[in-house]
Enzyme design. Structure first.
Site, short mmCIF file in Angstrom:
data_model
loop_
_atom_site.label_atom_id
_atom_site.label_comp_id
_atom_site.label_asym_id
_atom_site.label_seq_id
_atom_site.Cartn_x
_atom_site.Cartn_y
_atom_site.Cartn_z
N VAL A 101 5.06 3.33 9.48
CA VAL A 101 4.91 3.15 8.16
C VAL A 101 3.43 2.34 7.90
CG1 VAL A 101 5.80 1.77 6.04
CG2 VAL A 101 7.45 2.91 7.67
N CYS A 102 2.77 2.68 6.75
CA CYS A 102 1.63 1.84 6.51
C CYS A 102 0.60 1.85 7.56
CB CYS A 102 2.04 0.46 5.88
SG CYS A 102 0.94 -0.33 5.02
N THR A 103 -0.11 0.67 8.01
CA THR A 103 -0.97 0.48 8.66
C THR A 103 -0.48 0.56 10.18
OG1 THR A 103 -1.28 -1.91 8.34
CG2 THR A 103 -2.99 -0.42 7.23
N GLY A 151 3.15 6.60 4.39
CA GLY A 151 1.83 6.09 3.76
C GLY A 151 2.07 4.47 3.52
#
Lengths: 227, 227
Positions: A101-103, A151
């Site tokens: 998830v995310c970075t 994202g």
């Protein structure tokens, strides 16, 4: 996959808590699944004032069905932490699904797991995935084979519902969505640079400029080493 | 309000973690705000396998600007816990804003704080607010004077962005939304009984029947006492 299904969330200092608490809330409603929050040495992890304790030691986990790496400001340090990265590589090598998830996808990329793979990331760092040889995709949930990446931050909820449909079926994902009353109605339309007012994007980019440039430099250095 | 602004989340056994981790993620990006997670005696709170430690003691908090009560399966027990309810009443009496997410509004109602007030709740228990003399409103975020309540679980994110706009301004709320990439795209349209496929609603209601009836009976009993 064996039952119970094991889903491991590797935590590290500076992780953004919603990156994993969102998916955790969704996935905790899977029947026959064991969710494991783990850190190096099982150390308690603080995140923006919350403290997550009773964690398992990443080093002691034999394997998992799903590896889910959250992102956060601390991902830059995590990518440079040899002990942490060794555990990511080890667990990923045995996992049925490698997810983020995310970075968190930058951590997967730095571990050499995304070469030639389509992946998502927080919009502010999405382009840097290419520096590791990955193919950045600006979508809420991105799938490439057994790699599923979300994202930024809140995308973890959409990601997790997608994962439930994959692991079990769509009906269960829908029941979980209904139970969590996930019928989002953001009071503003500013959740992505494509839709946010330009001045809001400019203000945030300006506020984040120093941190962003520093992180991009570190990512540039790491990607040259690992690539 | 004084600076830093203090926002207290009273936690209890059986709280649903996303009810407060969602708002916490949003509100932790407020400048000049102190977020406080607290429990009776500062005891560590477990929620679906996650453990929240280093909590403050509710009893030791003098006051707060914003009281934000999360919901969860444990709300039924929390409503019957005299020590916990005393702290809710005490802190609410001095708070500028009294707020809740999900079935946290039942706790506010049981504390006698919602009589004649419009309030939201998780859809499955929304009607029971009326048993306490409140006015149930089926909206994602409901405001009545200084009382702001969110719908079920994930509504806490919409609630918190609304609160940021109220406490500071819309531009900050939008910058936070952009930073958290909150441009939700649920893979299914099943987040509320009004839109979910009828068989999904029926399945969930059937799965929850025993727990739901038990909780409604307890709420009926409590509301007769407190009303």
């Amino acid at each position: 996959m064996k039952k119970p299904l094991t889903i491991v969330f590797p935590l590290y200092p500076g992780v953004t808590q919603l990156d994993f608490t969102g998916p955790w809330q969704v996935l905790s409603r899977l029947p026959d699944a064991q969710l494991i929050a783990a850190s190096i040495g099982g150390k308690t992890i603080g995140s923006e004032g919350l403290h997550f304790s009773s964690l398992q030691s990443l080093e002691n986990l034999v394997d998992c069905d799903v590896l889910c790496v959250p992102g956060g400001g601390g991902c830059t340090d995590a990518m440079q932490d040899a002990d942490f990265m060794q555990q990511i590589k080890r667990l990923a090598s045995k996992a049925t699904y490698i997810t983020s998830v995310c970075t968190g996808s930058l951590i997967l990329a730095a571990a050499g797991l995304l070469k030639g793979k389509r992946a998502g990331c927080h919009w502010m760092y999405l382009d840097t995935l290419a520096w590791f040889g990955a193919v950045p995709v600006s979508e809420r949930v991105v799938r490439d084979g057994n790699i599923i990446s979300g994202g930024g931050v809140t995308a973890g909820i959409d990601f997790a519902l997608t994962l439930v449909a994959e692991l079990v079926d769509e009906a269960l994902a829908q029941r979980i969505q209904l139970g969590l009353e996930y019928a989002p109605a953001p009071p503003f339309n500013a959740g992505h640079p494509d839709v946010a007012p330009p001045e809001i994007v400019n203000q945030l980019m300006s506020n984040m400029a120093a941190q962003r440039e520093e992180r991009r430099q570190v990512i540039a250095d790491i990607s040259q080493i690992s690539f």
